[in-house]
Design an enzyme around this catalytic site. Structure first.
Site, short mmCIF file in Angstrom:
data_model
loop_
_atom_site.label_atom_id
_atom_site.label_comp_id
_atom_site.label_asym_id
_atom_site.label_seq_id
_atom_site.Cartn_x
_atom_site.Cartn_y
_atom_site.Cartn_z
N ASN A 150 0.77 -1.14 -0.11
CA ASN A 150 0.13 -0.17 -0.04
C ASN A 150 0.82 1.36 0.05
O ASN A 150 1.34 1.59 1.11
CB ASN A 150 -0.94 -0.07 1.25
CG ASN A 150 -1.88 1.17 1.18
OD1 ASN A 150 -1.71 2.08 0.67
ND2 ASN A 150 -2.60 1.12 2.50
N ARG B 154 -2.62 -1.90 -3.41
CA ARG B 154 -3.76 -1.18 -3.11
C ARG B 154 -3.61 0.21 -3.97
O ARG B 154 -2.55 0.71 -4.03
CB ARG B 154 -3.82 -0.46 -1.81
CG ARG B 154 -4.97 0.41 -1.67
CD ARG B 154 -5.17 0.85 0.11
NE ARG B 154 -6.31 1.49 0.21
CZ ARG B 154 -6.57 2.14 1.28
NH1 ARG B 154 -5.82 1.65 2.45
NH2 ARG B 154 -7.48 2.99 1.60
N HIS C 98 -12.26 4.01 -0.17
CA HIS C 98 -12.45 3.07 1.09
C HIS C 98 -13.20 1.70 0.48
O HIS C 98 -13.68 1.13 1.42
CB HIS C 98 -13.05 3.57 2.52
CG HIS C 98 -12.36 4.58 3.15
ND1 HIS C 98 -12.75 5.80 3.79
CD2 HIS C 98 -10.97 4.77 3.44
CE1 HIS C 98 -12.08 6.43 4.59
NE2 HIS C 98 -10.78 5.80 4.14
N ASN D 10 -13.22 1.56 18.01
CA ASN D 10 -12.75 1.67 19.45
C ASN D 10 -13.76 2.62 20.17
O ASN D 10 -13.77 2.51 21.64
CB ASN D 10 -11.34 2.23 19.39
CG ASN D 10 -10.58 1.05 18.97
OD1 ASN D 10 -10.42 -0.04 19.33
ND2 ASN D 10 -9.69 1.36 17.70
N GLU E 129 -8.33 -4.46 5.19
CA GLU E 129 -8.18 -4.30 3.81
C GLU E 129 -7.05 -5.29 3.25
O GLU E 129 -7.08 -5.72 1.90
CB GLU E 129 -7.81 -2.75 3.53
CG GLU E 129 -9.32 -1.91 3.82
CD GLU E 129 -8.82 -0.46 4.17
OE1 GLU E 129 -8.25 -0.17 5.10
OE2 GLU E 129 -9.02 0.48 3.31
P1 ADP Z 1 -6.83 5.58 8.89
O1 ADP Z 1 -6.48 4.09 8.38
O2 ADP Z 1 -7.51 6.39 8.41
O3 ADP Z 1 -5.42 6.35 9.21
P2 ADP Z 1 -7.66 4.28 11.25
O4 ADP Z 1 -8.90 3.56 10.83
O5 ADP Z 1 -6.48 3.50 11.87
O6 ADP Z 1 -7.15 5.41 10.39
O7 ADP Z 1 -8.17 5.13 12.59
C1 ADP Z 1 -7.17 6.01 13.11
C2 ADP Z 1 -8.25 6.70 14.39
O8 ADP Z 1 -8.93 5.77 15.12
C3 ADP Z 1 -7.51 7.61 15.18
O9 ADP Z 1 -6.91 8.70 14.61
C4 ADP Z 1 -8.18 7.70 16.52
O10 ADP Z 1 -9.17 8.93 16.44
C5 ADP Z 1 -9.06 6.44 16.36
N1 ADP Z 1 -8.73 5.59 17.42
C6 ADP Z 1 -7.71 4.54 17.59
N2 ADP Z 1 -7.86 3.80 18.43
C7 ADP Z 1 -9.06 4.48 19.35
C8 ADP Z 1 -9.28 4.10 20.86
N3 ADP Z 1 -8.74 3.23 21.40
N4 ADP Z 1 -10.32 4.94 21.11
C9 ADP Z 1 -10.82 6.07 20.52
N5 ADP Z 1 -10.44 6.39 18.98
C10 ADP Z 1 -9.25 5.50 18.72
#
Ligand code: ADP
Length: 399
Positions: free
Chosen positions: A7, A90, A179, A335, A384
């Site tokens: 990716n 990807r 996505h 989460n 993914e």
């Molecule tokens: P991307 O793939 O778009 O970079 P992710 O799907 O990995 O993002 O999500 C990252 C976001 O998830 C973080 O910026 C945070 O806001 C949120 N996040 C991760 N872990 C937690 C948690 N334990 N509690 C609340 N929010 C969380």
């Protein structure tokens, strides 16, 4: 089969080596700061993370270092690169021509190249990754899995913007959505997990990560999604504004003496919950903590984010004349119980009731709705890389 899933971003590259028979990850990691200085983070399954600072002027050097790590005598997981059977990439944008994953040939490369205009940050990097793998592992099959392809089943009423037709015809200006690999994977897994009849199902997937999007999936096919020509449209995100009156652009540009392109950078990188929280953070862990300590801007950011998600769910329930299941995924969806609770608080009219105890869980598949809820609500981690691995194997086996 051993599938290397790649990716590529503009200055980074994430990878996973997956055994498709067991679907286990043998090794994973990322290259950061490509074109700047270069850092490889490599982790074999069950092993420690190794960090190596090494020059990576381009994606070719980055991939070369990943391949060396995979066959390293001490921490490698392969004896030789011959054990890599295929590479799955990807790819951000496939425009309107690509409706599913494809074995990469000259025609597919030409389409990815043509779409650089539509995905200027990602498509050129994706192409560099593909070319690097072809150069370093000649003769191995490469497969492209597009972020846009799952959304190609949207009808014109969903993907056309109500602007002069010539812009659609001349420049392909329309909603594409992103996505897609996650929306396809999660909606498919949800149908199995919740025991729905695929051919008679209406699922809404809320992929809530740093980038966030939502999709309406009817009978296994996407009928609408929130991101648009670019990932800027739709939900409030970590640093993206999502939907707003386009006239805001001109108004602020005039007031502040900014160019449209500068303003777009602000809407992409300095907006979203980051802006609403007065630049406190784009991370929901920080926002939640600040809200619990009485920070009103952080509370507003979480409220506005959740409200927008709830409004989209309402509109997609209308688009599909009902909804059978809503699935939360992505870092926030998986989460952040506080967001899930806030979103569902708007959806009582759909007959949804939430299981408060279940909402404390995270990081696994679970059902969030009570048994008597009229609509099933689930939380399901996205994967993914696994979806890319599965597509790669299927295409390579059939080619
Ligand atoms: P991307 O793939 O778009 O970079 P992710 O799907 O990995 O993002 O999500 C990252 C976001 O998830 C973080 O910026 C945070 O806001 C949120 N996040 C991760 N872990 C937690 C948690 N334990 N509690 C609340 N929010 C969380």
């Amino acid at each position: 089969m051993n599938v290397l899933v790649v990716n590529c971003g503009s200055s980074s590259l994430k990878f996973q080596l997956i055994n498709s028979d067991t679907e286990a990850v043998a090794a994973k990691g990322l290259c950061e700061r490509i074109g700047i200085d270069g850092r490889l983070v490599y982790q074999p399954a069950g092993g420690e993370k190794e960090v190596t600072e090494a020059p990576m002027p381009t994606h070719t050097e980055a991939i070369s270092l990943v391949l060396k790590a995979l066959v390293n005598e001490k921490t490698g997981v392969l004896k030789s690169l011959d054990e890599v059977d295929a590479i799955g990439h990807r790819v951000l944008h496939g425009g309107s021509k690509i409706t599913e994953s494809r074995v990469i040939d000259d025609e597919v490369i030409a389409v990815i190249d043509e779409c650089c205009d539509l995905g200027p940050l990602h498509n050129p990097a994706n192409l560099m990754g593909i070319r690097a793998c072809m150069e370093l592992m000649p003769g191995k099959p490469n497969v492209a899995v597009f972020d846009t392809s799952f959304h190609q089943s949207m009808p014109p009423k969903a993907y056309r913007y109500a602007i002069p037709t010539e812009y659609y015809e001349k420049y392909a200006v329309r909603k594409y959505g992103f996505h897609g690999t996650s929306h396809r994977y999660v909606s498919g897994e949800a149908i199995k997990y919740l025991g729905l009849d695929k051919d008679n199902s209406r699922v809404i997937v809320a992929h809530l990560g740093n980038g966030a999007s939502i999709s309406a999936v009817k009978n296994g096919k996407c009928v609408d999604t929130s991101m648009g020509l670019t990932p800027l449209e739709g939900l409030v995100m970590g640093t993206r504004s999502g939907d707003l009156d386009p006239a805001v652009l001109e108004y602020i540009c005039n007031k502040e003496g900014l160019t449209v392109s500068e303003m777009l950078t602000i809407l992409n990188k300095k907006s979203g919950v980051m802006a609403l929280s007065n630049n406190l953070s784009s991370d929901f862990r920080d926002l939640e903590e600040a809200m619990d300590n009485g920070n009103e801007a952080a509370a507003l950011a979480i409220e506005a984010f959740s409200y927008r998600v709830a409004k989209y769910i309402g509109s997609y329930a209308a688009a599909m004349n009902g909804v059978d299941a809503i699935v939360f995924t992505g870092g926030i969806g998986e989460n952040a119980g506080v967001v899930r609770k806030a979103v569902l608080s708007y959806l009582g009219y759909l007959g949804i009731t939430m299981d408060e105890a279940a909402n404390k869980k995270r990081g696994e598949n679970f059902i969030l709705s009570t048994p008597d809820s009229k609509v099933k609500v689930a939380v399901m981690p996205t994967n993914e890389e696994l979806a890319i691995c599965r597509d790669t194997v299927e295409l390579v086996k059939n080619s």
